[in-house]
Design an enzyme around this catalytic site. Structure first.
Site, PDB file in Angstrom:
ATOM      1  N   GLU A  93       0.826  -1.211   0.000  1.00 28.47           N
ATOM      2  CA  GLU A  93       0.000   0.000   0.000  1.00 28.47           C
ATOM      3  C   GLU A  93       0.860   1.262   0.000  1.00 28.47           C
ATOM      4  O   GLU A  93       0.546   2.238  -0.678  1.00 28.47           O
ATOM      5  CB  GLU A  93      -0.950  -0.021   1.209  1.00 28.47           C
ATOM      6  CG  GLU A  93      -1.776   1.238   1.426  1.00 28.47           C
ATOM      7  CD  GLU A  93      -2.926   1.413   0.444  1.00 28.47           C
ATOM      8  OE1 GLU A  93      -2.806   0.945  -0.700  1.00 28.47           O
ATOM      9  OE2 GLU A  93      -3.949   2.032   0.828  1.00 28.47           O
ATOM     10  N   THR A 143      -5.783   9.921  -6.223  1.00 32.43           N
ATOM     11  CA  THR A 143      -5.751  10.119  -4.777  1.00 32.43           C
ATOM     12  C   THR A 143      -4.875  11.322  -4.427  1.00 32.43           C
ATOM     13  O   THR A 143      -5.197  12.109  -3.545  1.00 32.43           O
ATOM     14  CB  THR A 143      -5.211   8.860  -4.076  1.00 32.43           C
ATOM     15  OG1 THR A 143      -6.032   7.763  -4.447  1.00 32.43           O
ATOM     16  CG2 THR A 143      -5.256   9.005  -2.560  1.00 32.43           C
TER      17      THR A 143
END
Lengths: 308, 308
Positions: A131, A183
């Site tokens: 991640e 994002t």
């Protein structure tokens, strides 16, 4: 095929009032990985399906590869010949925790392949390696739920978490409009300062949301699910946001906000009947405005990553 | 004396991480009011004990009188002859909800006198009339617990609340150092803006604190009880704050922070034995530095205001 196949689900990061600290897993969509014995020492990503050529097959540059490798190193299995086939079944930059699902699937696949040397919670730091590669940030609000299922609340900048309860019937509606928000862009738009007043109001909302979940009190969940800090800033990136949200609330949603960094939106319903009505209403607004959507209706997924 | 006597307890506003939205009642100290038939129509405050001449006997300018009168008006009993004797047993400007206890006692006394026409929760808006007179603010984080007992979480600028659970054994230690801080001063010191990062961190703390309470998980309560926003600003007003806090934590406190606007400090313990050790350690630091204290050890008071 002699390998095994694992699945890691999508997740709703933030859940509106828990920016960077709370997330929930849903049943679909999700990423799949087939793991089997490879031809050469070490991990090889042999095939990637569904990524439209956007993902690297280089292990260190691939989210699933990165977390898998971190775990293999920890287990002293770095030289074991392992092959991944990655089935990317989630849209990119959707706000549904796509990179988190890949990261989770990578570590989970390795753990399953080696007959579960670690417990699921113990996989969390390894999944976070993937991640971090994808998002650069240290928040487990997507990785945690994708791995462990449920609605999880995390300590800030930490992997300490608590599983929140959720009442019978609680159903999530997720609408993914076919527009892309990075994002990084969604993060850059946020002001770095907020008023103390906003903080207090949002704190009360988060507190009530959590209390409502723990008590199974739907009214309280709805009162709490009001993001007055992030949503007003990010919703500008989502066309027709206000109309879609209004349609959800008018159709009986307890609350409606942005999933992760968007553009996906989620609503919370008390049961599947209401969820379907809400879903139809939300899709209709986007559709009327010529924006294609994919929609999902799901209870809280309490399992997280699984062996298929 | 043919009257009846009521008691409204002190409370810990904010509980560190729930600024303006959360509070807990303790058993002692508290204010008392004797209510009986008066000599003239309407409410008269005949005597006030323990206020060192600081409170007005004028009903409209007295916290207890104001809330009592609001309720009398609502009940259509404005002209009934009623006499109050107020026993002010709580220190002023202590951070223990002194004005809230008076406000609660006033409304509660009237309701008892007229044989409970309203339920306890229905008294909340009337008690708030007195609190508004005293503090000018619309926060029920002291009034709510003093009236209803327990640990309460309030919606922002609203009287909607939820009662939080608390685990068996949870014990509060409250130390009131004999210095005075005006709530207005403690409020003026606060910056009106905070960083988004601080908000996220504090939100996680509040969320964990609530989750720990609801689950009866002491470790989680302790992890959550960390006020990184208000405490660093207000603790400067309390001499030796850091030393006292450290002594509490070193003695086994799950957490330690400022009660309300201060100068009182509170600590949370897992049982009464630890609570006594913590209390002694905190008092000792103040004492060594020539600051007199009054200390209280109490479980959560789940009753709130009572008829004595």
């Amino acid at each position: 095929m002699s390998g095994i196949k694992v699945f890691a689900p999508a997740s709703i990061g933030n859940i509106g009032v828990g920016f960077d600290i709370m997330g929930a897993a849903i049943n679909n969509p999700g990423d799949e990985i087939v793991v089997k014995k490879g031809a050469a020492p070490g991990l090889t990503i042999d095939k990637i399906f569904g990524d439209h050529g956007r993902l690297s097959k280089e292990v260190e540059k691939n989210t699933a590869g990165k977390s898998a490798l971190a775990l293999m190193k920890y287990l002293g299995k770095e030289e074991e010949p392992i092959s991944f086939e990655i089935y990317k079944k989630m849209p990119f930059s959707s706000g549904l925790g796509s990179s988190a699902a890949s990261a989770v699937a990578g570590a989970f696949a390795i753990n399953e392949y080696f007959k579960r040397p670690l417990s699921k919670p113990e996989l969390l730091p390894f999944a976070m390696e993937g991640e971090k590669l994808a998002s650069g940030a240290f928040h487990a609000d997507n990785v945690g739920p994708s791995l462990l299922g449920g609605i999880l609340l995390f300590e800030y900048n930490s992997l300490y978490y608590q599983r929140l309860y959720s009442p019978e019937g609680l159903t999530l509606v997720v609408i993914h409009p076919q527009i892309e928000i990075l994002t990084s862009e969604a993060r850059a738009i946020l002001k770095s300062e907020i008023s103390l007043k906003s903080h207090v109001e949002q704190s009360a909302n988060l507190g009530l949301f959590i209390t409502g979940l723990m008590k199974g009190d739907f009214e309280c969940i709805g009162r709490g699910l009001k993001d007055i800090i992030i949503e007003p800033q990010r919703s500008k990136l989502i066309p027709f946001f206000e109309d879609v949200k209004k349609s959800a609330i008018d159709s009986g949603a307890l609350g409606c906000s942005i999933s992760g960094a968007g553009p996906s939106m989620f609503a919370i319903a008390q049961n599947t009947f209401t969820a379907e009505r809400i879903c139809n209403a939300m899709v209709e607004i986007f559709s009327k405005n010529k924006i294609q959507t994919t929609s999902y209706i799901s209870p809280i997924n309490n399992e997280g990553a699984i062996l298929l």
